[in-house]
Design an enzyme around this catalytic site. Structure first.
Site, short mmCIF file in Angstrom:
data_model
loop_
_atom_site.label_atom_id
_atom_site.label_comp_id
_atom_site.label_asym_id
_atom_site.label_seq_id
_atom_site.Cartn_x
_atom_site.Cartn_y
_atom_site.Cartn_z
CB VAL A 137 13.69 6.43 10.52
CG1 VAL A 137 15.07 6.28 9.37
CG2 VAL A 137 13.24 7.79 10.40
N GLY A 138 10.41 5.08 10.69
CA GLY A 138 9.57 5.23 11.49
C GLY A 138 8.30 4.96 11.14
CB SER A 178 -2.04 8.76 9.90
OG SER A 178 -0.97 9.83 11.50
CG ASP A 221 -0.71 9.70 20.77
OD1 ASP A 221 -0.49 8.74 21.53
OD2 ASP A 221 0.09 9.28 20.00
#
Length: 701
Positions: free
Chosen positions: A381-382, A386, A506
């Site tokens: 799904v993503g 990393s 982030d």
């Protein structure tokens, strides 16, 4: 580190019983030689050295039709049997891996030849029309039918500008023509000199699932470099016939070189292909029908004396097997003991992260694989730099998001950096907030590093805002305002309410996840920094994050603060309100875009057109003004997160913004003697104030 019992058994078995595991194919019985190719001391030489001082014969006339016999100066070798590369009935194409060692040497006082190529072809008789092109079909393909095809990885030692060569020392990938689709100058990269005469090993790999071919080269026979020197995105299923021939081809052209192949390993994989097939052993995990070819040209043939010696030594084999068995049992016991100790140490270290608090459940790799169907690609799904995220289901947890970190990230709880360590240390046991993604479990087994989070049904805010999903229409103004307030609440908790202050570093829309009710949760703490007051002030680091969200002073100095998170949050506010990316396709920065509208007195024109005017103009103006205030170029002018949240809720007055966008002013970090450092630019280092304004993309001027 103890070797695995399987690897030790294979090593001992190969040492004592080579024929029982993988018998090297003798070239004389398993390859076909054409042209100038010949066997020499159990290796294959593709070309013969020639007297380069004598004039070369003229090329044959255009009516010449190449046959199975190659012209002088051209040599080829193929595995004697064709290899199956595709199954038309199943519409499937195999992946393959190949490794071989070679030498290229030239005669004294002679230029180098053309080089050689690893070749997969449907037509073994399609030689070059004359001595050149490494024996590959030339521009005029009299004998090469349009139904034929080939893939060649060339190791070219000649420079031909007509073929658009980069130089006379390069590697290229050719498909059906001698002009390379991709090539690399290996000499300028400092990787390899094809002409230095040393033995070089090449690894070639094609993964059909990725439609990607990669090439590595190195001077080592056993260790493949981590980074390929050349890769190319290509779908070879359209090029491969059902059966193809595998081998090598070379030519000398106007030079004189000896091209020798010393060892060769070739495999096809019709199913799962391991992460590094060259280290996977003797095709132990190949699917039925896969091809495994191995040539060991450096194995001497047995003579009568050698056979007699082998029979004499056979009496000792039983003793050696017994010793090997004892060693295997010892290693097995030691590995189990070492694994128990490591698990105990890991648990103790993990508890130290949180001062002995309870941490999320440790899961087994079997549970993780069961939840994700063996890390099935359909469950992805993503993906990130990393890690890869899979959707799964775990008993007693329900739907979860499984974050699998790349294998090169070694788990060491005593080290605070590294995506897995940083994220685990930050999330485990202390981050309990309704607007933070909750960690439910973890796994550290073998080379696998996995974190298990609660599943967010609507995915990331970034995809809904920008990728045109069907959920975009549900992203109403009220929900957008709720998302911004939720992220603000999460950052207030990290900055002010945690036992240790945490800077996320982030903050961006793709790290903001939405549940089934579109409630936001901030995630991905792989770059987070935990700040304890006893440590003192922060040191400068390499700036981490995503361009467009980085605060100017952080990109300039590398020192993160809570105000750098505030800047990123301000960009998120502008992104949510306007529906624009931080930096769009035309390289327009979102902060510059909104500042321009503010200067013209029409800031609400920045509103996302997908809202179709269904929003409160006063609230829209307030959100955009707070976004500009948080993304102020001067960090001292930015509000803290709690103050920004109060302004968004209408509990504090709106910020006072300047009429024009302020110029970015960053405190100078140039050392003494900067005049000498900057003298190459022809100017002087003038610094009358403690501030300087770098001319970067952060400034309009």
């Amino acid at each position: 580190m103890y070797p695995s019992p399987l690897k030790l058994f294979c090593a001992l078995s190969i040492f004592f019983f080579i024929p029982s595991i993988s018998t090297p194919f003798l070239p004389a019985n398993n390859v076909s030689l054409f042209g100038d190719a010949f066997l020499n001391n159990n290796y294959i030489s593709l070309t013969k050295e020639k007297n380069c001082t004598s004039p070369s014969p003229p090329p044959p006339p255009l009516l010449y039709k190449p046959s199975i016999t190659a012209p002088s100066g051209v040599g080829r070798v193929f595995y004697v049997n064709p290899v199956r590369f595709s199954d038309p009935s199943a519409n499937s194409t195999v992946s393959f891996s190949c490794s071989f060692s070679f030498n290229i040497t030239n005669a004294p006082s002679c230029p180098f030849g053309d080089g050689f190529a690893f070749l997969i072809t449907s037509n073994i008789s399609s030689f070059s029309r004359y001595d050149g092109y490494m024996g590959l079909p030339g521009e005029i393909q009299d004998s090469y039918s349009v139904q034929d095809s080939y893939l060649a990885v060339e190791f070219d030692t000649s420079f031909d500008p007509n073929l658009e060569d980069v130089n006379g020392n390069h590697i290229g990938i050719d498909v059906n023509k001698i002009r390379s689709l991709a090539s690399i100058d290996v000499l300028s990269r400092g990787e390899i000199d094809l002409k230095d005469g040393k033995e070089i090993t090449a690894w070639i790999e094609y993964r059909d699932s990725e439609k990607m071919i990669r090439v590595w080269v190195g001077y080592s026979k056993q260790i493949r470099p981590q980074t390929p020197v050349l890769d190319l995105q290509i779908d070879l299923s359209k090029q491969f016939k059902e059966f193809m021939h595998v081998g090598f081809t070379a030519s000398n052209g106007k030079g004189s070189s000896s091209h020798t192949i010393n060892r060769w390993r070739f495999k096809t994989f019709s199913g799962f292909m391991p992460m590094d097939p060259h280290e996977a052993g003797n095709c132990l995990i190949c699917s039925p029908g896969d091809t495994d070819i191995e040539f060991g040209f450096d194995y001497p043939e047995f003579s009568g004396r050698a056979l007699h010696l082998a029979l004499v030594l056979g009496a000792f084999v039983a003793v050696l097997i017994l010793i090997a068995a004892v060693v295997l049992v010892f290693v097995f016991v030691m590995r189990r003991r070492r694994r128990r100790l490591r698990n105990v140490r890991s648990e103790r270290q993990m508890r130290r992260f949180q001062g002995g608090r309870m941490i999320p459940k440790m899961l087994s790799l079997t549970e993780i694989k069961s939840a994700t169907n063996g890390f099935d690609q359909d469950k992805i799904v993503g993906t990130g730099a990393s890690a890869v995220v899979y959707e799964g289901t775990i008993p007693n947890c329900g739907a979860v998001a499984v974050k699998r970190f790349n294998h090169e990230n070694k788990f060491n709880p005593s080290i605070s950096h590294g995506p897995f360590n940083t994220e685990f240390a930050t999330m485990a046991g202390c981050l309990r907030h309704k607007n933070l993604v909750q960690l439910q479990g973890w796994c550290c087994e073998g080379s696998e590093l996995v974190l298990v989070y609660e599943y967010m049904a609507n995915g990331s805010l970034d995809k809904i805002l920008h990728d045109g999903t069907n959920l975009t229409k549900f992203l109403t103004w009220e929900r957008r305002l709720n998302i911004v307030l939720g992220v603000a609440s999460a950052l207030i908790y990290l900055h002010e309410e945690c036992e240790s202050q945490i800077i996320h570093r982030d903050v961006k829309t793709c790290n903001i996840l939405l549940d089934a009710e579109f409630n936001p949760k901030l995630g991905d703490f792989g770059l987070a920094e935990v700040y304890r007051h006893s440590y003192g002030t922060r040191d400068a680091t390499v700036p981490a994050g995503t361009m467009g969200y980085l605060a100017p002073e952080y990109a300039f100095s590398g020192v993160p603060t809570v105000k750098t998170d505030v800047y990123s949050f301000g960009v998120v506010i502008l992104e949510v309100a306007s529906g624009r990316r931080p930096i769009d396709e035309e390289r327009v920065v979102i902060t510059d875009y909104v500042w321009d509208l503010w200067e013209k007195g029409i800031i609400t024109e920045a509103a996302d057109r997908k809202l179709m005017g269904r929003f409160n103009r006063i609230e829209m103006e307030k959100m955009l003004m707070v976004g500009l205030s948080c993304a102020h170029p001067n960090c001292e002018k930015r509000p803290r997160m709690r103050e920004a949240a109060r302004m968004l809720r209408g509990e504090s007055p709106l910020p006072v913004l300047p009429s024009r966008k302020p110029i970015v002013k960053i405190q100078s970090v140039l050392p003494e003697g900067c005049e000498e450092i900057m003298s190459f630019g022809g100017g002087e280092c003038v610094d009358d104030t403690p501030w300087s304004t770098p001319r970067t993309h952060f400034s309009k001027n």
